[in-house]
Design a protein around this motif. Structure first.
Motif, short mmCIF file in Angstrom:
data_model
loop_
_atom_site.label_atom_id
_atom_site.label_comp_id
_atom_site.label_asym_id
_atom_site.label_seq_id
_atom_site.Cartn_x
_atom_site.Cartn_y
_atom_site.Cartn_z
N GLY A 144 0.86 -1.27 -0.03
CA GLY A 144 0.00 -0.06 -0.08
C GLY A 144 0.80 1.24 0.08
N HIS A 145 1.76 1.14 0.75
CA HIS A 145 2.98 2.47 0.76
C HIS A 145 3.32 2.71 -0.63
CE1 HIS A 145 2.06 2.35 4.98
NE2 HIS A 145 3.56 1.64 5.21
N VAL A 146 3.91 1.50 -1.26
CA VAL A 146 4.35 1.78 -2.70
C VAL A 146 3.23 2.30 -3.45
CG1 VAL A 146 4.98 0.40 -4.67
CG2 VAL A 146 5.88 -0.20 -2.63
N VAL A 147 2.10 1.86 -3.64
CA VAL A 147 0.89 2.62 -4.29
C VAL A 147 0.83 4.02 -4.00
CG1 VAL A 147 -1.38 2.38 -4.75
CG2 VAL A 147 -0.22 0.45 -4.66
N VAL A 148 0.94 4.34 -2.72
CA VAL A 148 0.71 5.84 -2.42
C VAL A 148 2.20 6.54 -3.16
CG1 VAL A 148 0.93 7.56 -0.73
CG2 VAL A 148 -0.47 5.43 -0.50
N LEU A 149 3.16 5.92 -2.92
CA LEU A 149 4.49 6.66 -3.51
C LEU A 149 4.58 6.86 -4.69
CD1 LEU A 149 6.79 5.23 -0.74
CD2 LEU A 149 6.33 7.55 -0.87
N LEU A 150 3.95 5.91 -5.21
CA LEU A 150 4.26 5.96 -7.17
C LEU A 150 3.49 6.79 -7.81
CD1 LEU A 150 4.38 2.01 -7.92
CD2 LEU A 150 6.27 3.60 -7.86
N TYR A 152 3.58 9.87 -7.31
CA TYR A 152 4.67 11.02 -7.25
C TYR A 152 5.23 10.86 -8.97
CZ TYR A 152 8.70 14.03 -7.07
OH TYR A 152 9.54 15.13 -7.31
N ASP A 153 5.23 11.88 -9.81
CA ASP A 153 5.86 11.86 -11.06
C ASP A 153 4.98 10.94 -12.03
OD1 ASP A 153 7.36 13.00 -13.06
OD2 ASP A 153 8.99 12.06 -12.35
N TRP A 154 3.86 10.76 -11.65
CA TRP A 154 3.03 9.66 -12.91
C TRP A 154 3.20 10.20 -13.98
CZ3 TRP A 154 1.04 4.98 -11.55
CH2 TRP A 154 0.29 4.31 -12.67
N PRO A 155 3.45 9.14 -14.82
CA PRO A 155 3.35 7.94 -14.77
C PRO A 155 4.62 7.16 -15.13
CG PRO A 155 2.97 8.48 -17.09
CD PRO A 155 3.17 9.75 -16.27
N GLN A 156 5.76 7.91 -14.45
CA GLN A 156 6.88 7.45 -14.50
C GLN A 156 7.02 5.80 -13.51
OE1 GLN A 156 9.84 8.15 -15.92
NE2 GLN A 156 8.56 9.92 -16.85
N GLY A 157 6.41 5.71 -12.58
CA GLY A 157 6.17 4.53 -11.92
C GLY A 157 5.17 3.63 -12.28
N GLU A 158 4.59 3.71 -13.24
CA GLU A 158 3.44 2.92 -13.87
C GLU A 158 3.97 1.28 -13.85
OE1 GLU A 158 0.11 2.76 -17.31
OE2 GLU A 158 1.65 4.12 -17.58
N MET A 159 5.18 1.17 -14.34
CA MET A 159 5.20 -0.48 -14.50
C MET A 159 5.33 -0.79 -13.09
SD MET A 159 5.27 -1.05 -17.64
CE MET A 159 5.98 -2.61 -17.51
N LEU A 160 6.10 -0.22 -12.18
CA LEU A 160 5.91 -0.81 -10.75
C LEU A 160 4.76 -0.92 -10.26
CD1 LEU A 160 8.13 -1.85 -9.02
CD2 LEU A 160 8.44 0.57 -7.91
N PHE A 161 4.14 0.06 -10.49
CA PHE A 161 2.51 0.13 -9.87
C PHE A 161 1.85 -1.26 -10.66
CE2 PHE A 161 -2.09 0.94 -11.05
CZ PHE A 161 -2.54 1.08 -9.63
N LEU A 162 1.92 -1.54 -11.74
CA LEU A 162 1.54 -2.44 -12.57
C LEU A 162 1.85 -3.98 -11.91
CD1 LEU A 162 1.09 -1.49 -16.28
CD2 LEU A 162 -0.63 -1.65 -14.56
N LYS A 163 3.10 -4.08 -11.49
CA LYS A 163 3.83 -4.90 -10.82
C LYS A 163 3.00 -5.22 -9.45
CE LYS A 163 8.20 -6.87 -9.07
NZ LYS A 163 9.49 -6.55 -8.91
#
Length: 267
Positions: A144-150, A152-163
């Motif tokens: 859940g923490h990861v989802v919140v943090l990702l 930031y600067d979306w969609p740069q973290g989209e691949m990690l979110f999909l993971k």
């Protein structure tokens, strides 16, 4: 000419140009990185140019990229060690705090310092990759923490979110009661709403405060599940209206309010 020699030539050419024409040097390295995206020396040279020019935002992004793509490179850990030292010198880390013994401890020290000083919103993806979210054991809190943090600067973290979404689907359920406090990204909200549908796998999501306790203690009450679904729908609709909130303010509040459990979620 071999690929390795090509890379060495491009890096050498950039070094020759950087003092007189830094823009040309960067152009050479951008071309080199496009041709050889897996070459560490090219990315490191790009980082050095930005770092020496005191362009902290771009240098930080390049260091983060190297940390993700080349975690076994000692020189990357050396740079992180320097950052740790700078944090100590600047007074962010108490001088009487025991010095980190390993590179992993150094990273943890930097993260803990940034979180405790409420400075973390400037480097969220770094922390997102340090939490225990993707270990073999289940850790919904870290996930859940990861989802919140990702956000930031979306969609740069989209691949990690999909993971993260893939892991939730594999688990078949997910519990994070802070979800509606801090997740305001419309793409993420739509994805979580989809997970509850038949097409999304009917994933059991416990995102409302005390939702799990409500279901547990009222399993024999007719219609309780329907009531929870309605609460979820209404909460999601309210959350969509928050999508225009200042994201840095949301992340700043997250770091202040949840700093203890964030630090506890580190390896």
């Amino acid at each position: 000419m071999s690929a390795q020699k090509d890379c060495e030539f491009l890096v050498k050419r950039a070094r020759e140009l950087v003092s007189d024409d830094p823009c040309a040097a960067k152009a050479w390295l951008i071309t080199a990185r496009t041709l050889y995206p897996a070459d560490f020396n090219i990315q490191y040279e790009m980082y050095i140019i930005e770092r020496n020019a005191e362009k902290t935002a771009s240098a930080g992004r390049l260091l983060y990229d190297m940390f993700i793509n080349f975690p076994d490179q000692p020189i990357v850990w050396r740079e992180i060690s320097v950052i740790t030292l700078l944090e100590v010198v600047s007074g962010l880390v108490p001088p009487n705090q025991e010095a980190p013994k390993t590179p992993e401890d150094q990273v943890r020290t930097v993260i803990q310092t940034l979180v405790e000083q409420s400075l973390f919103p400037f480097f969220p993806p770094f922390l997102a990759n340090q939490l225990r979210a993707f270990t073999d054991s289940r850790d919904d809190l870290s996930l859940g923490h990861v989802v919140v943090l990702l956000q930031y600067d979306w969609p740069q973290g989209e691949m990690l979110f999909l993971k993260a979404v893939d892991k939730i689907c594999q688990q078949g359920s997910f519990q994070y009661e802070n979800f509606f406090n801090y997740v305001t990204n419309i793409d993420m909200l739509e994805e979580f709403a989809y997970l509850r549908t038949p097409e999304g796998g009917r994933i059991q999501l416990e995102l409302l405060p005390n939702q799990g306790m409500l279901i547990k203690h009222h399993t024999v009450t007719r219609g309780i599940t329907k009531g929870v679904k309605e609460d979820f729908r209404l909460a999601m609709e309210r959350q969509v209206s928050r999508c225009g909130e200042n994201l840095l303010a949301v992340l700043h509040r997250f770091c202040i309010n949840e700093k203890i459990i964030i630090i506890q979620s580190l390896p």
